[in-house]
Design a protein around this motif. Structure first.
Motif, mmCIF file in Angstrom:
data_model
loop_
_atom_site.group_PDB
_atom_site.id
_atom_site.type_symbol
_atom_site.label_atom_id
_atom_site.label_comp_id
_atom_site.label_asym_id
_atom_site.label_seq_id
_atom_site.Cartn_x
_atom_site.Cartn_y
_atom_site.Cartn_z
ATOM 1 N N GLU A 31 9.807 65.824 2.263
ATOM 2 C CA GLU A 31 10.235 67.110 2.833
ATOM 3 C C GLU A 31 9.545 67.299 4.178
ATOM 4 O O GLU A 31 8.344 67.115 4.285
ATOM 5 C CB GLU A 31 9.871 68.246 1.864
ATOM 6 C CG GLU A 31 9.896 69.640 2.451
ATOM 7 C CD GLU A 31 11.243 70.039 3.066
ATOM 8 O OE1 GLU A 31 12.284 69.756 2.468
ATOM 9 O OE2 GLU A 31 11.212 70.629 4.177
ATOM 10 N N GLY A 42 21.564 84.283 1.849
ATOM 11 C CA GLY A 42 21.674 85.678 1.435
ATOM 12 C C GLY A 42 20.641 86.063 0.394
ATOM 13 O O GLY A 42 20.450 87.235 0.106
ATOM 14 N N ARG A 93 13.866 82.924 0.035
ATOM 15 C CA ARG A 93 13.913 81.467 -0.126
ATOM 16 C C ARG A 93 12.540 80.811 0.005
ATOM 17 O O ARG A 93 12.254 79.795 -0.628
ATOM 18 C CB ARG A 93 14.891 80.877 0.889
ATOM 19 C CG ARG A 93 16.334 81.080 0.502
ATOM 20 C CD ARG A 93 16.661 80.291 -0.772
ATOM 21 N NE ARG A 93 16.446 78.869 -0.552
ATOM 22 C CZ ARG A 93 17.366 78.081 -0.015
ATOM 23 N NH1 ARG A 93 18.553 78.550 0.260
ATOM 24 N NH2 ARG A 93 17.121 76.813 0.181
ATOM 25 N N ASP A 257 24.064 70.853 -0.563
ATOM 26 C CA ASP A 257 25.019 71.020 0.535
ATOM 27 C C ASP A 257 25.496 69.690 1.112
ATOM 28 O O ASP A 257 26.457 69.664 1.886
ATOM 29 C CB ASP A 257 24.389 71.858 1.659
ATOM 30 C CG ASP A 257 24.411 73.347 1.340
ATOM 31 O OD1 ASP A 257 24.982 73.724 0.299
ATOM 32 O OD2 ASP A 257 23.858 74.128 2.142
ATOM 33 N N VAL A 270 22.871 78.081 -4.097
ATOM 34 C CA VAL A 270 21.603 77.605 -4.673
ATOM 35 C C VAL A 270 21.834 77.130 -6.113
ATOM 36 O O VAL A 270 21.291 76.097 -6.528
ATOM 37 C CB VAL A 270 20.535 78.712 -4.607
ATOM 38 C CG1 VAL A 270 19.317 78.328 -5.431
ATOM 39 C CG2 VAL A 270 20.129 78.967 -3.156
HETATM 40 C C1 LIG Z 1 24.956 82.379 5.741
HETATM 41 C C2 LIG Z 1 24.624 81.769 4.404
HETATM 42 C C3 LIG Z 1 24.332 82.596 3.319
HETATM 43 C C4 LIG Z 1 24.051 82.029 2.072
HETATM 44 N N1 LIG Z 1 23.753 82.862 1.028
HETATM 45 C C5 LIG Z 1 23.497 82.352 -0.186
HETATM 46 C C6 LIG Z 1 23.130 83.200 -1.284
HETATM 47 O O1 LIG Z 1 23.016 84.415 -1.137
HETATM 48 N N2 LIG Z 1 22.906 82.629 -2.497
HETATM 49 C C7 LIG Z 1 23.026 81.274 -2.697
HETATM 50 O O2 LIG Z 1 22.851 80.819 -3.825
HETATM 51 N N3 LIG Z 1 23.346 80.445 -1.671
HETATM 52 C C8 LIG Z 1 23.555 80.944 -0.429
HETATM 53 N N4 LIG Z 1 23.842 80.112 0.618
HETATM 54 C C9 LIG Z 1 23.913 78.661 0.383
HETATM 55 C C10 LIG Z 1 22.536 78.032 0.123
HETATM 56 O O3 LIG Z 1 21.614 78.446 1.112
HETATM 57 C C11 LIG Z 1 22.674 76.513 0.139
HETATM 58 O O4 LIG Z 1 23.813 76.125 -0.589
HETATM 59 C C12 LIG Z 1 21.445 75.851 -0.481
HETATM 60 O O5 LIG Z 1 20.292 76.181 0.239
HETATM 61 C C13 LIG Z 1 21.613 74.336 -0.491
HETATM 62 O O6 LIG Z 1 20.428 73.748 -0.969
HETATM 63 P P1 LIG Z 1 20.044 72.279 -0.493
HETATM 64 O O7 LIG Z 1 18.836 71.910 -1.282
HETATM 65 O O8 LIG Z 1 21.235 71.404 -0.528
HETATM 66 O O9 LIG Z 1 19.684 72.441 1.061
HETATM 67 P P2 LIG Z 1 18.467 73.211 1.739
HETATM 68 O O10 LIG Z 1 18.045 74.376 0.936
HETATM 69 O O11 LIG Z 1 18.900 73.438 3.143
HETATM 70 O O12 LIG Z 1 17.269 72.160 1.729
HETATM 71 C C14 LIG Z 1 17.290 70.999 2.523
HETATM 72 C C15 LIG Z 1 15.852 70.561 2.740
HETATM 73 O O13 LIG Z 1 15.844 69.291 3.368
HETATM 74 C C16 LIG Z 1 14.839 69.261 4.358
HETATM 75 N N5 LIG Z 1 15.227 68.246 5.317
HETATM 76 C C17 LIG Z 1 16.367 68.233 6.093
HETATM 77 N N6 LIG Z 1 16.421 67.101 6.817
HETATM 78 C C18 LIG Z 1 15.320 66.380 6.499
HETATM 79 C C19 LIG Z 1 14.823 65.104 6.906
HETATM 80 N N7 LIG Z 1 15.499 64.356 7.791
HETATM 81 N N8 LIG Z 1 13.644 64.656 6.396
HETATM 82 C C20 LIG Z 1 12.937 65.417 5.476
HETATM 83 N N9 LIG Z 1 13.375 66.635 5.055
HETATM 84 C C21 LIG Z 1 14.553 67.100 5.534
HETATM 85 C C22 LIG Z 1 14.818 70.687 4.917
HETATM 86 O O14 LIG Z 1 13.593 71.005 5.532
HETATM 87 C C23 LIG Z 1 15.084 71.512 3.653
HETATM 88 O O15 LIG Z 1 13.874 71.910 3.016
HETATM 89 C C24 LIG Z 1 24.085 80.628 1.899
HETATM 90 C C25 LIG Z 1 24.354 79.806 2.995
HETATM 91 C C26 LIG Z 1 24.606 80.364 4.233
HETATM 92 C C27 LIG Z 1 24.879 79.454 5.407
#
Ligand SMILES: Cc1cc2nc3c(=O)[nH]c(=O)nc-3n(C[C@H](O)[C@H](O)[C@H](O)COP(=O)(O)OP(=O)(O)OC[C@H]3O[C@@H](n4cnc5c(N)ncnc54)[C@H](O)[C@@H]3O)c2cc1C
Length: 357
Positions: A31, A42, A93, A257, A270
């Protein structure tokens, strides 16, 4: 040399790390952020997210989450208010991601802080701290950010996500949806008294966010009348590909995502990230390859993605009709809210079933 490397310690990557460590195959989790920080989100957590967190021994109330009971909507002069059809919470978050990473380490995963620059097939990872890591298996959980050599297919038109914490907002235990010209916003309480999180998806990020949201509805204007930004400017993320679903095939296992992006007004991203992490760990334990896992997730996420797409389109195209329909047909609105959940859509149920294998 490491057997399994997970890149990205957000909800998806941390969930996969906990599940794999608990299954006796602790991975290396990489990370880039040394300290958990706020992400554009949100902060709404529904029943599937809560059930997944409980499975990891994380209790939302103990983490300080605000319990939500109502959904309010406002567009122009129209307003609607209904009971939420399931349990829901609001949690920053920074707190959630920190708790998940701590739990991954406690379960036995190794956490390394660095940015992965590239991952060449095989897998050979190059990190910005100069390290080179060879891994037998790669899980990609970098959220909205693509890793070099592993692009995500763009979805058009992409949105910009904005988030701003506020003070002095007279908000109750509710999630408030506020469509406005060029986008929509969600307003939720934060654990501090009078605190709120304003998060918006827009086509154009220019202009004052507070003024734009307040200008979209009488409800928004009322709730934001005395609001003061807690930060100098909103956090922003561009190119959010709502509706994206990974086409499948080989390559790394994609999570969160990197696998599918549900329109944010559903507040289920999430939950999908957590459950995709758990499902990937279970697929790996069962000897399934990445192509099998991606195809299985496409089937599992098809219904919520379809209903969320219809809902987002309607809210953007006819905001007043969207709010009017929720007033006239609250039962149907509650059912649509259920249908946008990844797992818990059963009519009449208020809690999620246990996450399935
Ligand atoms: C406007 C908006 C509102 C939202 N509201 C909600 C809500 O209310 N409730 C909800 O459930 N979801 C919500 N979402 C969606 C939610 O935020 C995402 O679906 C969720 O965070 C995806 O989780 P993830 O683990 O895939 O990605 P992330 O939470 O983005 O985690 C990715 C991680 O990877 C790390 N990373 C990235 N690239 C690298 C790299 N090259 N090397 C090392 N580390 C890296 C980052 O630092 C980060 O910690 C919202 C999204 C948006 C855009």
């Amino acid at each position: 040399m490491s057997d399994t490397v997970i890149v990205g310690g957000g909800s998806a990557g941390a969930a996969a790390a906990i599940a794999m460590a608990r299954a006796g195959t602790p991975p290396l989790l990489i990370e880039r952020d040394a300290v958990p920080r706020e992400a554009v989100c949100g902060e709404f957590l529904g029943p599937d997210a809560a059930a997944a967190l409980r499975r990891f021994g994380l209790d939302l109330a103990a983490l300080g989450a605000v319990s939500l009971t109502r959904l309010r909507l406002g567009a122009g002069a129209r307003e609607a208010s209904l009971d939420l059809p399931f349990s829901a919470w609001a949690l920053p978050r920074r707190v959630l991601d920190g708790a998940l990473r701590d739990r991954a380490v406690a379960a036995g995963a190794r956490l390394h802080h660095a940015t992965v620059r590239e991952a060449a097939p095989g897998w050979t990872l190059r990190l910005d701290d100069g390290a080179r890591i060879d891994a037998a298996r790669l899980l990609l959980a970098t959220g909205k950010h693509a890793l070099r050599g592993h692009p995500r297919l763009p979805a058009r038109p992409a949105s910009v996500g904005l988030k701003l914490h506020l003070r002095d907002v007279a908000i109750g235990p509710e999630v408030v949806l506020l469509p406005f010209a060029g986008g929509y916003a969600g307003l939720l309480p934060t654990p501090e008294a009078g605190g709120a999180n304003l998060c918006a998806a827009v086509t154009d990020a220019r202009g004052d966010l507070l003024a734009r949201v307040a200008g979209g509805s009488a409800l928004g204007a009322r709730l934001l009348r005395d609001a003061r930004p807690a930060w100098e400017r909103p956090l922003a993320i561009g190119g959010v590909p709502y509706g994206f679903r990974h086409a499948g095939g080989d390559g790394p296992y994609r999570l969160g995502d990197q696998l599918s992006v549900i329109p944010s007004f559903t507040g289920d991203g999430v939950a999908m990230a957590l459950l995709s992490g758990i499902a990937a760990a279970e697929a790996i334990a069962a000897g399934r390859d990445a192509a099998w896992f991606h195809a299985a997730w496409r089937r599992r996420s098809a219904r919520p993605m379809r209903w969320a797409g219809i809902g987002a389109w309607t809210m953007r195209a006819w905001p007043a009709a969207f709010v009017g329909a929720a007033t006239l047909l609250p039962g149907a609105a509650r059912q649509v809210a259920r249908l946008t959940r990844i797992d818990s859509c059963r009519v009449g149920s208020s809690e999620a079933p246990a996450p399935r294998a």
